[in-house]
Motif scaffolding. Structure first.
Motif, short mmCIF file in Angstrom:
data_model
loop_
_atom_site.label_atom_id
_atom_site.label_comp_id
_atom_site.label_asym_id
_atom_site.label_seq_id
_atom_site.Cartn_x
_atom_site.Cartn_y
_atom_site.Cartn_z
N ALA A 16 -17.91 -8.11 37.11
CA ALA A 16 -18.49 -7.65 38.38
C ALA A 16 -19.68 -6.72 38.17
CB ALA A 16 -17.42 -6.95 39.21
N GLU A 17 -20.28 -6.74 36.99
CA GLU A 17 -21.38 -5.83 36.68
C GLU A 17 -22.60 -6.61 36.21
OE1 GLU A 17 -19.46 -2.02 34.67
OE2 GLU A 17 -18.41 -3.86 34.10
N ALA A 29 -27.36 1.59 49.18
CA ALA A 29 -26.34 1.18 48.22
C ALA A 29 -26.98 0.68 46.93
CB ALA A 29 -25.45 0.10 48.83
N LEU A 30 -28.06 -0.09 47.06
CA LEU A 30 -28.75 -0.59 45.88
C LEU A 30 -29.29 0.57 45.05
CD1 LEU A 30 -29.64 -3.24 44.45
CD2 LEU A 30 -31.81 -3.02 45.68
N GLU A 31 -29.82 1.59 45.72
CA GLU A 31 -30.34 2.76 45.01
C GLU A 31 -29.25 3.45 44.20
OE1 GLU A 31 -31.95 5.08 48.16
OE2 GLU A 31 -33.78 3.87 48.37
N LYS A 32 -28.01 3.37 44.69
CA LYS A 32 -26.88 3.99 44.01
C LYS A 32 -26.15 3.03 43.07
CE LYS A 32 -25.91 7.49 47.57
NZ LYS A 32 -25.87 8.68 46.69
N GLY A 33 -26.69 1.81 42.93
CA GLY A 33 -26.13 0.88 41.95
C GLY A 33 -25.10 -0.09 42.49
N ARG A 86 -27.40 -0.37 35.32
CA ARG A 86 -26.18 -1.10 35.67
C ARG A 86 -25.98 -1.12 37.19
NH1 ARG A 86 -21.36 1.47 36.94
NH2 ARG A 86 -19.45 0.22 36.83
N TYR A 87 -25.52 -2.28 37.69
CA TYR A 87 -25.20 -2.44 39.10
C TYR A 87 -23.81 -3.05 39.24
CZ TYR A 87 -30.19 -1.79 39.95
OH TYR A 87 -31.47 -1.27 39.99
N ILE A 88 -23.10 -2.64 40.28
CA ILE A 88 -21.85 -3.30 40.64
C ILE A 88 -22.19 -4.41 41.63
CG2 ILE A 88 -19.57 -3.03 41.67
CD1 ILE A 88 -19.67 -0.08 40.84
N ASP A 89 -21.73 -5.60 41.34
CA ASP A 89 -22.15 -6.79 42.07
C ASP A 89 -21.16 -7.12 43.18
OD1 ASP A 89 -23.22 -9.13 42.94
OD2 ASP A 89 -22.80 -10.27 41.12
N PHE A 90 -21.55 -6.81 44.42
CA PHE A 90 -20.73 -7.17 45.58
C PHE A 90 -21.35 -8.37 46.31
CE2 PHE A 90 -17.43 -4.05 47.37
CZ PHE A 90 -16.91 -3.80 46.11
N ALA A 91 -22.06 -9.20 45.55
CA ALA A 91 -22.63 -10.43 46.10
C ALA A 91 -22.08 -11.66 45.41
CB ALA A 91 -24.15 -10.40 45.97
N ALA A 92 -21.84 -11.55 44.10
CA ALA A 92 -21.28 -12.64 43.30
C ALA A 92 -22.09 -13.92 43.43
CB ALA A 92 -19.81 -12.90 43.68
#
Length: 426
Positions: A32-33, A378-382, A41-47
């Protein structure tokens, strides 16, 4: 290399018609990263829009693909067929809802699956008309965008749409359309515009994707099935975005107690590799003659290998049950913010196919500006988020169902912080 440098090159090289949500250029990804070319690094809530339900580069999926690459990568199934295509078809025939004999055809994309479902329905019924629903999304090909119930940005500037496609309002109480309202319009459509004896199929997403993550009311789905049976109309379930454990069931239609005649699927089936399918009643699937279905890359062996591995992972890791648990945690956290974030008007979605909708506080006016502000912050915060909805006022959550617990907790903390800050106008 910098994201901004690639973005400048992209602006010069790629058609502006290919829109992008972020200017983050991926370097690598795991579960999920995602890490961009600058190392962030980003957490991916789009998949990948509900594609990597099993996570980026799931070890079983990658192993299956590597094994297939070592054997062969392409023969065209219509020229020299291969066993794993047959095996995946057998598995889908068993897994797709419906206690009847089924058959399957593989193609490459969700839009192509929809196109073929319409072709099959027309061949099986000897009828041409198709009825879809406002807010629905079915692809960007001409038939796909004609079926899609949203003009911006999908239909603008592309001229006349395909003939014999009609739209009925999607029943969404939040936006003033009840089940009774939608059924009334359908009845009027049959009286004013198209004889039901000329309708080949209804096509509907069990949970609308681009349209805003609205779930079809069960009463409406039951009635739609009844009307279809009454008039000899086929029911096509577009499970391209809802399929493969996303809603807490392997297929979203399992929530309704009725079955479709044809089911389209793609996205989550391939775990990141292109593959799509249509599965349906055997007699209907056999209506087109030999050569009427298929395609050079349809059921490419690499995508087929990935699909078989994805089904193994969903079963072995109990991802349907995990989707329910993750979705419950996400919705609970969002519910806890309703007093603090007055823009929240609705929190919804089965399993881990969830959404939050925002209005201007104290009004029924959709707040697209606030929604986009949440996405950008949210994107700015990863944290990578996607928006959707006819009014652009919905954030949809599509993290991999395999997301690590600690990464999920981190994402929820970021989400809460962003919502609180945006609600305060910070």
């Amino acid at each position: 290399m910098q994201n901004s440098q690639i973005a400048a090159r992209r602006a010069e090289a790629v058609s502006r018609g290919v829109g992008v949500t972020t200017q983050v250029y991926a370097e690598r990804a795991e579960n999920a990263e995602i890490w961009d070319v600058e190392g962030r690094r980003y957490i991916d809530f789009a998949a990948g829009i509900a594609v990597v339900n099993t996570g980026h580069r799931h070890p079983q999926v990658i192993a299956a693909v590597r094994d297939q690459i070592d054997r062969f990568t392409h023969t065209c199934h219509q020229v020299v067929p291969y066993e794993n295509y047959v095996r995946l078809a057998e598995r889908l025939n068993d897994l797709v809802p419906g206690n009847f004999k089924k058959k399957t055809v593989f193609v490459t994309t969700g839009a192509e699956a929809v196109e073929n479902a319409v072709k099959i329905a027309r061949a099986a019924t000897n009828r041409s008309a198709v009825i879809a629903f406002t807010g629905g999304f079915h692809g960007r090909t001409f038939m796909g965008m004609t079926l899609t119930g949203k003009v911006q940005p999908y239909k603008v500037g592309f001229g006349a749409m395909m003939p014999d496609v009609f739209h009925v309002p999607f029943p969404a109480e939040l936006h003033g359309t009840s089940v009774e309202d939608a059924l009334s319009v359908l009845e009027k459509l049959f009286k004013a515009d198209v004889d039901p004896s000329r309708v080949a199929a209804f096509i509907i997403e069990p949970v609308q994707g681009e349209g805003g993550f609205y779930e079809v009311p069960k009463a409406f789905m039951l009635k739609l099935r009844e009307i279809a049976d009454q008039h000899g109309i086929l029911l096509i379930a577009d499970e391209v975005q809802t399929g493969f454990a996303r809603t807490g069931k392997l297929f979203a239609m399992e929530h309704f107690g009725v079955v479709a005649d044809l089911t389209t699927m793609a996205k989550g089936l391939g775990g990141g590799f292109p593959i799509a399918a249509v599965t349906g009643r055997a007699d209907i699937m056999d209506a087109p003659g030999p050569g009427g279905l298929g395609g050079t890359y349809g059921g490419n062996p690499i995508g087929i290998a990935a699909g078989n591995a994805v089904l193994d992972v969903i079963e072995s890791e109990n991802l349907c049950e995990r989707a329910d648990r993750l979705g419950a945690r996400l919705k609970q956290r969002l519910q806890s913010l309703r007093e603090t974030v007055p823009q929240i008007v609705d929190i919804r979605g089965p399993g881990f196919m969830n959404a939050v909708e925002f209005n201007v506080p104290g009004s029924g006016t959709p707040d697209a500006d606030f929604t986009n502000k949440v996405r950008v912050r949210a994107l700015e915060k990863g944290l990578i988020l996607l928006t959707c909805g006819v009014y652009g006022n919905v954030v949809r959550f599509l993290a991999p169902i395999t997301i690590q617990d600690e990464v999920f907790a981190e994402a929820l903390d970021i989400l809460e912080s962003v919502l609180r800050d945006c609600a305060k106008g910070a």
